[in-house]
Design a protein around this motif. Structure first.
Motif, PDB file in Angstrom:
ATOM      1  N   UNK A 162      75.293  15.727  44.039  1.00  0.00           N
ATOM      2  CA  UNK A 162      76.741  15.497  42.618  1.00  0.00           C
ATOM      3  C   UNK A 162      77.417  16.677  42.369  1.00  0.00           C
ATOM      4  N   UNK A 163      78.457  16.699  41.960  1.00  0.00           N
ATOM      5  CA  UNK A 163      79.429  17.587  42.140  1.00  0.00           C
ATOM      6  C   UNK A 163      80.246  17.197  40.813  1.00  0.00           C
ATOM      7  N   UNK A 164      81.193  18.084  40.044  1.00  0.00           N
ATOM      8  CA  UNK A 164      82.145  17.894  38.671  1.00  0.00           C
ATOM      9  C   UNK A 164      82.979  18.707  38.976  1.00  0.00           C
ATOM     10  N   UNK A 165      84.097  18.155  39.649  1.00  0.00           N
ATOM     11  CA  UNK A 165      85.099  18.937  40.002  1.00  0.00           C
ATOM     12  C   UNK A 165      86.358  19.295  39.047  1.00  0.00           C
ATOM     13  N   UNK A 166      86.004  18.872  37.608  1.00  0.00           N
ATOM     14  CA  UNK A 166      86.935  18.982  36.660  1.00  0.00           C
ATOM     15  C   UNK A 166      85.788  19.718  35.752  1.00  0.00           C
ATOM     16  N   UNK A 167      84.739  20.258  36.063  1.00  0.00           N
ATOM     17  CA  UNK A 167      83.839  21.175  35.268  1.00  0.00           C
ATOM     18  C   UNK A 167      83.898  21.190  33.595  1.00  0.00           C
ATOM     19  N   UNK A 168      84.297  22.562  33.082  1.00  0.00           N
ATOM     20  CA  UNK A 168      83.538  21.982  31.494  1.00  0.00           C
ATOM     21  C   UNK A 168      84.421  21.356  30.526  1.00  0.00           C
ATOM     22  N   UNK A 169      85.492  20.326  31.028  1.00  0.00           N
ATOM     23  CA  UNK A 169      86.100  19.503  30.563  1.00  0.00           C
ATOM     24  C   UNK A 169      85.830  18.434  29.671  1.00  0.00           C
ATOM     25  N   UNK A 285      86.548  15.039  22.755  1.00  0.00           N
ATOM     26  CA  UNK A 285      86.662  16.631  23.317  1.00  0.00           C
ATOM     27  C   UNK A 285      85.155  17.315  21.842  1.00  0.00           C
ATOM     28  N   UNK A 286      85.390  18.328  22.729  1.00  0.00           N
ATOM     29  CA  UNK A 286      84.191  18.675  21.931  1.00  0.00           C
ATOM     30  C   UNK A 286      83.653  20.186  22.499  1.00  0.00           C
ATOM     31  N   UNK A 287      83.952  21.017  21.698  1.00  0.00           N
ATOM     32  CA  UNK A 287      83.995  23.320  22.544  1.00  0.00           C
ATOM     33  C   UNK A 287      83.447  23.585  21.396  1.00  0.00           C
ATOM     34  N   UNK A 288      82.926  24.876  21.576  1.00  0.00           N
ATOM     35  CA  UNK A 288      82.710  24.984  23.369  1.00  0.00           C
ATOM     36  C   UNK A 288      81.898  24.074  24.326  1.00  0.00           C
ATOM     37  N   UNK A 289      82.423  24.484  25.704  1.00  0.00           N
ATOM     38  CA  UNK A 289      81.548  23.573  26.020  1.00  0.00           C
ATOM     39  C   UNK A 289      81.036  23.930  27.714  1.00  0.00           C
ATOM     40  N   UNK A 290      80.417  23.692  28.552  1.00  0.00           N
ATOM     41  CA  UNK A 290      79.308  24.357  29.445  1.00  0.00           C
ATOM     42  C   UNK A 290      79.779  23.779  30.433  1.00  0.00           C
TER      43      UNK A 290
END
Length: 639
Positions: A162-169, A285-290
């Motif tokens: 699995x990979x999440x191309x948009x990372x923290x977004x 949205x939730x900040x900060x993210x990871x």
């Protein structure tokens, strides 16, 4: 008695026919058996010779391809990447530790990795395939393949990860996958055999977790031939499994990108954008993210410690699990409860002298000098607390809580995200059960302005605003389709609240943003066809009233804002919570305005959409945004 000659001849003919029939059957059977023997002994001689040399036929599960996740426009949010890995079957390997020692001379493996592998294999069934190492280079895989005869039970493979191309977004929405744990298995009565495969990954949070079964798919199997030394000779056949379902979310990647970037400068904040017409969640949205990719690959102890010890709680999805006193954003609930109960009219006035005294205790308005005579319109526009104290005394907490529930507060909405909170809309019975105390009038006054026991999430506040704007029971929807099949829209029935009352509420919310003196007037949207109506809120987290700048960050007030736009033809609802941000008009409303304009324009809006005094500040804010996409400015060639 002697038989006639004719009967004797008939008997002979009958016996002859039967003999010929039986003989034909025997000859045919012999021919079939002979043909089969020739096929097995001549045509299939090599195959059976290999099987006879102590070879064994084994079955192996084939993990299914995990379903992909897309946004509403087809942008990939979660996909699978091809990787090289090395697997071992302990039963075929024999002396596992000896095989691992040989393998370490070919590929990099630390002592910790070897110890973990041995420990895991001892716990699992010996015939299950175990992934020793993944994300290897082609050179490493080639070394293992060349030395395969000396590595029984070891197989180089091409797999998917699995990979999440948009990372923290979208980390809080999509979630992430991770290795199946003993705890995961303990929660299942009859776990899928696939889950018992060491290092198999399942959804751990977010959509990945809540839609695990459709995303996982169903395993296939293959028959392989293994010789006496444990080496795989060949694959004899396979039955393909069923790939997981592809999921399309209602999220708009471009808007989500902007929302997440806009929130990152607020230390700890959350925002939700919802389509009031169909309930689609366009941004959460939730900040900060990871970075969820770290969990897929095996997060390090130091990285995990950094996340868990961060006081801004990056792992928490504040949009759905964060609970906050809603402050003045709750005041529309109190008004509608009183109007529906028939205890107040829109034109009725109450005098605000800066406080309301009940049972010998003073309940203050935020404006200590008082607002004077207030009706519904002016009370919401100016956020006069005393007006709502008066309504609370007339309507009572039961009516207020019932209206809050009708507007979506105090409800755990059915969206596939982790730890979706129910919130709290208190009643007399609730307090008696939880505190062993009776309800007092002061509790009602506090609840009427969104303080006291009342707790809501940003998601719930967005739903409340969408229902106020649409007049329907619209519910949030995160899944747009599964394998191309559209998910139903829920909650299009009318709220059952007086249309006249809803119109009065909307007009007052419009005044908050668009009339001079409104608490969010500085955060108004200039184009008339895009005007936003809303409500600011500031919720206290301490009982002693002091200036926010005089106390540590974690003791400052929360800042909130809810709104919908366009006012004349509502399309979107937004809610923003800035943890310990101070005032809702100064910290939350500007963020909500920027997000709403982005939703309305579909790209960065022109500066002309902002009041002139704010344009330089907005321009500087944009320069600091860390947008992932090539977001353009409306009417400009500037990226």
């Amino acid at each position: 008695m002697r038989r006639p000659p004719r009967d004797t001849e008939e008997s002979v003919r009958c016996i002859t026919r039967r003999s010929l029939l039986m003989g034909g059957v025997m000859v045919g059977t012999g021919a079939v058996l002979g043909g089969r023997m020739r096929y097995m002994q001549v045509d299939q001689a090599d195959a059976f010779r290999l099987l006879a040399e102590e070879n064994r036929i084994k079955f192996r599960l084939i993990p299914p391809t995990r379903g992909l996740i897309f946004d509403r426009n087809g942008t990939a949010l979660a996909e699978n990447e091809q990787i090289y890995r090395i697997a071992i079957v302990p039963e075929d390997a024999g002396d596992v530790e000896m095989v691992l020692a040989k393998l370490r001379t070919l590929i990099p493996m630390t002592d910790e990795e070897v110890e973990e592998a041995v420990k895991d294999m001892r716990k699992a069934s010996p015939f299950l395939e175990y992934t020793l190492k993944d994300r290897l280079t082609w050179e490493d895989v080639a070394k293992v393949a060349v030395n395969a005869p000396a590595l029984p039970g070891v197989t180089p493979e091409v797999g998917l990860s699995r990979v999440y191309p948009l990372s923290e977004e979208l980390a809080h929405v999509i979630g992430y996958v991770g290795r199946v744990s003993d705890y995961d298995l303990s929660k299942l009565e009859n776990p899928d055999p696939l889950l018992q495969t060491p290092k198999f990954q399942i959804g751990k949070s977010g959509v990945e977790n809540k839609l695990e079964l459709p995303l996982r798919g169903k395993a296939g199997n293959k028959r392989i031939e293994v010789n006496a030394s444990g080496r795989v000779m060949r694959e004899l056949g396979r039955q393909e499994g069923e790939a997981g379902a592809d999921i399309q979310l209602t999220i708009d990647h471009g808007l989500q990108d902007f929302v997440q970037a806009r929130l990152e400068g607020q230390l700890a904040a959350a925002a939700v954008v919802m389509d009031v017409r169909n309930g689609d969640l366009l941004a959460v949205g939730s900040a900060p993210s990871f970075d969820p990719n770290k969990f897929v690959r095996g997060i390090s102890v130091s990285d995990y410690k950094e996340l868990t010890e961060n006081k801004y709680r990056p792992l928490a999805n504040k949009a759905v699990q964060g609970l906050y006193p809603p402050g003045s954003t709750f005041k529309m609930v109190t008004v509608l409860a009183a109007m529906e109960a028939g205890v107040v009219t829109a034109g009725e006035h109450f005098s605000c002298r800066g406080h309301k005294e009940v049972a010998g205790r003073k309940f203050h308005c935020w404006k200590r000098s008082g607002h004077g005579a207030m009706d519904l319109h002016d009370a919401i526009k100016n956020s006069c607390d005393v007006y709502f104290y008066e309504l609370a005394l007339k309507a009572g907490i039961e009516n207020i809580t019932a209206m809050a529930n009708r507007l979506g507060l105090g409800e755990r909405h059915d969206v596939p995200m982790s730890a979706v909170a129910r919130g709290l809309t208190p009643t007399k019975a609730w307090k008696e059960a939880n505190y062993d105390q009776g309800w007092v009038l002061g509790d009602s006054l506090n609840a009427s302005i969104g303080q006291g026991f009342v707790l809501t999430s940003p998601m719930q506040l967005a739903v409340m605003t969408a229902r106020l704007a649409s007049g329907t029971q619209i519910a949030p929807r995160l899944i747009k389709s599964r394998d191309g099949i559209e998910e139903p829209i829920i909650g299009t029935d009318p709220l059952g609240i007086s249309p006249t009352a809803l119109t009065q509420i909307r007009k007052a919310m419009n005044a908050v943003c668009n009339e001079s003196g409104g608490t969010a007037y500085r955060s108004r949207i200039l184009p008339r066809e895009m005007r936003m109506a809303g409500k600011t809120g500031t919720s206290q987290v301490r009982s002693v009233v002091v200036r926010n700048q005089d106390v540590p960050w974690e003791q400052r007030d929360h800042a909130l804002f809810v709104g919908f736009a366009p006012y004349d033809d509502p399309k979107y609802a937004v809610s923003v919570v800035v943890e310990h941000g101070g005032g809702g008009s100064t910290a939350a409303a500007p963020v909500a305005r920027d997000i709403m304009l982005q939703a309305l324009y579909g790209e960065l809006p022109p500066l002309e959409a902002y009041p002139s005094r704010d344009r330089w500040e907005v321009e500087q804010m944009r320069k600091g945004l860390k947008l992932r996409g090539n977001t353009r400015v409306k009417g400009s060639d500037q990226a």
